[in-house]
Scaffold this active site. Structure first.
Site: not given
Ligand code: SAH
Length: 340
Positions: A83, A186, A327
């Site tokens: 994506e 991130s 995500c």
């Molecule tokens: N692996 C990295 C990059 C992902 S960034 C990380 O963990 O930072 C994407 C961001 O969206 C991260 O902060 C992740 O925790 C958040 N995220 C993932 N799924 C989500 C969801 N269902 N609702 C809100 N935020 C989410």
């Protein structure tokens, strides 16, 4: 097969071709053009296609949100799907990139981790995704975005070398020439890699997905918390922000009854007191019924509380929720459909 986009313009000089032909190939990569859309003669490119891939990625599907956000499902040369999101914002357009096919971090709220890690993306594949999405949003020989966030599927620091190489490629003068300051990386908080990243001298914004104010809450939602404590993250971020003179960002996704109390605010303010940081608060975008989102009203109260305790915080606007913008949700939906 090797991917031409994995090489910088300088590195491409190993091809036994005149300099201007190499530049044409390099431009074709950046403009997401096929050889037959350039003036490169067939007798030059045909032998290349036996060994090298020019375009490792193609647009597979596009979903357009009512707010203008476009979500791309991109198909890689080996048929894997990732994506990528194009966000229209008043300060410039942003491309949200994935760094891996799938993810092995296992965060409970995140759809990217469904199905685990399939493989890393190479630097060139990430660059080709940017090229592909850029070309779809304006003239292919112009840059139609200003910002990149590595906030798609995957954990950037679990694919460290490729991510750093991608950052060097995409910021290079002869490449997309994206300003380092306009890039955010991130991570879920792989602390040793934060120290390595500090030494790369990349002027990008570092974001850490914290999502909890105690290790026990964090362990319940993020398995990486078993490897690194919040105190270790705080220490690394303090050193990072002091060394790089850059403000660090904490991402904090509010989950009802899990991490959204004023007690959490108090603990966070004590942890991050005196650190040059900002909290990006987001309400959970639920992937299933197991975890629920905190309401917007409660989120604002949480932010006010943090601010009153001296912590800079704001609500991150959630874009593209109607097209499964969070995500990995779209890819997960696709995989599910394929399996049915
Ligand atoms: N692996 C990295 C990059 C992902 S960034 C990380 O963990 O930072 C994407 C961001 O969206 C991260 O902060 C992740 O925790 C958040 N995220 C993932 N799924 C989500 C969801 N269902 N609702 C809100 N935020 C989410």
């Amino acid at each position: 097969m090797k991917i031409l986009a994995d090489y910088s313009l300088e590195e491409l000089q190993f091809l036994d071709l005149p300099k201007f032909r190499i530049k044409q190939i390099f431009d074709a990569i950046l403009q997401s053009k096929d050889y037959n859309q350039t003036t490169i003669p067939k007798k030059i490119y045909e032998p290349l296609t036996k060994e090298y891939i020019l375009h490792p990625v193609d647009i597979f599907e596009i979903y357009k949100s009512s707010d203008g956000t476009k979500k791309y499902l991109l198909k890689l040369w080996d048929n894997n799907i990732i994506e990528c999101v194009f966000l229209i914002q008043n300060y410039g357009n942003t491309i949200c990139m994935s760094t891996q096919v799938g993810c092995r971090m296992g965060c409970k709220f995140c759809a990217s981790t469904t199905g685990g890690l399939i493989r890393n993306l190479t630097a060139g594949e990430m660059l080709a995704c940017i090229a592909c999405v850029n070309a779809d949003n304006g003239k292919c020989n112009e840059r139609n975005f200003t910002n990149i966030v590595l906030m798609g599927s995957g954990e950037p620091f679990d694919n460290y070398d490729n991510v750093v190489k991608f950052l060097r490629l995409v910021t290079s003068k002869e490449g997309f020439n994206v300003s380092e300051r306009n890039i955010s990386v991130s991570t879920c908080g792989i602390v040793d890699k934060i120290y390595d990243f500090m030494k790369e001298n990349l002027n990008v914004t570092l974001c850490v997905s914290l999502h909890a104010s105690t290790d026990s809450i964090r362990k319940n939602i993020m398995p990486i918390a078993n490897a690194f404590s919040i105190n270790e993250i705080v220490k690394a971020l303090k050193i990072y922000s002091e060394t790089t003179k850059r403000r660090v960002v904490l991402e904090y996704c509010l989950i009802k009854g899990v991490n959204d109390s004023f007690e959490d605010c108090k603990r966070l303010s004590e942890l991050f007191k005196g650190i040059n940081c900002h909290f990006n608060i987001i309400c959970l975008n639920p992937k299933d019924n197991l975890l629920q989102a905190t309401t917007k009203k409660e989120a604002y109260a949480f932010i006010n509380k943090l601010q009153s305790l001296g912590i800079s915080a704001s609500l991150r606007r959630s874009q593209g929720a109607d097209i499964q913008g969070a995500c990995g949700q779209l890819r997960a939906k696709r995989l599910k459909e394929q399996n049915n």
